[in-house]
Design a protein around this motif. Structure first.
Motif, PDB file in Angstrom:
ATOM      1  N   THR A   7       0.830  -1.204   0.000  1.00  0.00           N
ATOM      2  CA  THR A   7       0.000   0.000   0.000  1.00  0.00           C
ATOM      3  C   THR A   7       0.862   1.251   0.000  1.00  0.00           C
ATOM      4  OG1 THR A   7      -1.710  -1.191   1.243  1.00  0.00           O
ATOM      5  CG2 THR A   7      -1.867   1.214   1.183  1.00  0.00           C
ATOM      6  N   ARG A  56       1.155   3.718  -3.250  1.00  0.00           N
ATOM      7  CA  ARG A  56       0.604   5.062  -3.073  1.00  0.00           C
ATOM      8  C   ARG A  56       1.703   6.121  -3.227  1.00  0.00           C
ATOM      9  NH1 ARG A  56      -4.554   5.897  -1.172  1.00  0.00           N
ATOM     10  NH2 ARG A  56      -3.973   7.915  -0.283  1.00  0.00           N
ATOM     11  N   GLN A  57       2.900   5.800  -2.743  1.00  0.00           N
ATOM     12  CA  GLN A  57       4.002   6.750  -2.868  1.00  0.00           C
ATOM     13  C   GLN A  57       4.396   6.940  -4.328  1.00  0.00           C
ATOM     14  OE1 GLN A  57       7.121   7.476   0.293  1.00  0.00           O
ATOM     15  NE2 GLN A  57       8.185   6.043  -1.027  1.00  0.00           N
ATOM     16  N   ASN A  77       2.454   6.385  -6.895  1.00  0.00           N
ATOM     17  CA  ASN A  77       1.325   7.045  -7.535  1.00  0.00           C
ATOM     18  C   ASN A  77       1.358   8.553  -7.270  1.00  0.00           C
ATOM     19  OD1 ASN A  77      -0.859   6.644  -9.227  1.00  0.00           O
ATOM     20  ND2 ASN A  77      -2.310   6.336  -7.568  1.00  0.00           N
ATOM     21  N   TRP A  78       1.686   8.927  -6.050  1.00  0.00           N
ATOM     22  CA  TRP A  78       1.790  10.333  -5.649  1.00  0.00           C
ATOM     23  C   TRP A  78       2.877  11.038  -6.463  1.00  0.00           C
ATOM     24  CZ3 TRP A  78       5.661  12.965  -2.634  1.00  0.00           C
ATOM     25  CH2 TRP A  78       5.269  14.210  -2.166  1.00  0.00           C
ATOM     26  N   GLU A  84      -6.709   4.900  -7.887  1.00  0.00           N
ATOM     27  CA  GLU A  84      -6.423   5.178  -6.484  1.00  0.00           C
ATOM     28  C   GLU A  84      -6.090   3.860  -5.784  1.00  0.00           C
ATOM     29  OE1 GLU A  84      -8.380   7.174  -2.449  1.00  0.00           O
ATOM     30  OE2 GLU A  84      -9.641   6.752  -4.192  1.00  0.00           O
ATOM     31  N   VAL A  85      -5.011   3.845  -5.029  1.00  0.00           N
ATOM     32  CA  VAL A  85      -4.593   2.646  -4.295  1.00  0.00           C
ATOM     33  C   VAL A  85      -5.251   2.670  -2.924  1.00  0.00           C
ATOM     34  CG1 VAL A  85      -2.655   1.336  -3.382  1.00  0.00           C
ATOM     35  CG2 VAL A  85      -2.385   2.661  -5.499  1.00  0.00           C
ATOM     36  N   ARG A  86      -6.007   1.599  -2.615  1.00  0.00           N
ATOM     37  CA  ARG A  86      -6.702   1.534  -1.324  1.00  0.00           C
ATOM     38  C   ARG A  86      -6.543   0.146  -0.723  1.00  0.00           C
ATOM     39  NH1 ARG A  86     -12.289   3.914  -0.348  1.00  0.00           N
ATOM     40  NH2 ARG A  86     -11.188   4.582   1.519  1.00  0.00           N
ATOM     41  N   LEU A 128      -0.475   8.270   3.000  1.00  0.00           N
ATOM     42  CA  LEU A 128      -1.543   7.322   3.316  1.00  0.00           C
ATOM     43  C   LEU A 128      -2.832   8.077   3.615  1.00  0.00           C
ATOM     44  CD1 LEU A 128       0.895   5.060   5.252  1.00  0.00           C
ATOM     45  CD2 LEU A 128      -0.344   4.394   3.194  1.00  0.00           C
TER      46      LEU A 128
END
Length: 294
Positions: free
Chosen positions: A83, A87-88, A90-91, A120-122, A165
């Motif tokens: 995760t 997410r990092q 993707n950011w 979006e990563v969830r 996060l």
């Protein structure tokens, strides 16, 4: 049904297969249609990120690109480390058009779809802890966890850094407690629930890692917990398998059952033994199941 791309990561594909089977069995009950990503690699954990940051970025961009190619706007993970890494990445990619273009050119050169930044990563935890997911959870958990005292263990990489996060306050998280209550169990509070499990340093500094590991287990026991639950397979590995290391180091047999999040909810939802696969655990979960039967 919400259609989501499903990235299981390394552990759920190998040493923690019980996490994958319980997740796949539980997801439809939670209104989630999983589109499993097959042509993907490891996210690189923390090692590649530190040693080869650009390589790490390409690895994760490749996963994000394949997720976007499924047509879903959500990439569901079941591992804290995955995760954070995804997410990092993707950011970084969403915030830098030039970087995204360079990475996409490289991916396209090896036959990977280009990534436009629309996923979006969830974590699975987040999908079921609030909104429609929480409402459905209360209906799905028909068997319940009545009488079971459960200590939540978040670990570190599902909470921090909060700018990446951002789901909940890293010092006062609430999601696991909400899920335990929705399933009819009693959440146990204790300070070490947001600490590191010691996994990242076990090979280099085992004594230090075990001093980290003993804190949540010891505190959970002192608070009266019957079991612990974690959303991370790496934390599960530490808390479950390395209790034998703690026994050798301290002479104490903690015998604390450790459940994956999908297993805990799965028990409350009445999943079959073949889907939960508790026999794969090192520490027996039998006392938990016996208490629920009573």
């Amino acid at each position: 049904m919400k259609r989501v791309a499903y990235y299981k990561g390394c552990l759920a594909a190998l040493s923690a297969k019980e996490l994958d089977t319980s997740t796949q069995a539980l997801a439809p009950k939670m209104g989630l249609e999983l589109v499993e990503l097959e042509a993907v690699t490891c996210c690189g954990a923390g090692d590649i990120h530190e040693a080869e940051p650009d390589y790490y970025l390409h690895l994760n961009a490749r996963i994000l690109a394949h997720a976007e190619a499924t047509g879903s706007d959500t990439l569901m993970t079941i591992c804290n480390v995955c995760t954070l890494n995804l997410r990092q990445a993707n950011w970084q990619l969403k915030g830098d058009d030039e970087l995204r273009e360079r990475v996409n050119d490289n991916l396209e050169a090896v036959g990977v779809p280009r990534y436009s930044g629309n996923v979006e990563v969830r974590h699975f935890l987040w999908l079921i802890a609030e909104g429609d997911g929480y409402d459905r959870l209360q209906q799905v958990a028909h068997k319940g966890l009545k009488g079971l005292k459960v200590a939540p263990f978040y670990g570190c990489q599902i909470l921090r850094p909060s700018k990446i996060l951002g789901f909940e306050d890293p010092d006062r998280p609430w999601s696991l407690e909400a899920i335990i209550q929705a399933c009819g169990g009693e959440p146990i509070d204790y300070p070490a629930k947001i600490k590191c499990c010691g996994f990242p340093i076990i090979q280099a500094r085992e004594e230090t890692a075990l001093s980290e590991l003993i804190q949540p287990i010891e505190q959970a026991m002192e608070a009266g917990a019957d079991a612990m639950v974690t959303p991370c397979p790496l934390c599960h590995l530490s808390l479950d398998a390395w209790q034998s290391k703690l026994r050798k180091a301290t002479g104490r047999d903690f015998a604390m059952p450790i459940l994956h999040l999908s297993q805990l909810v799965g028990v409350a939802a009445g999943l079959e033994d073949s889907e939960l696969k508790f026999k794969r655990h090192v520490v027996s979960v039998k006392p938990v199941l016996e208490k629920l039967e009573v």
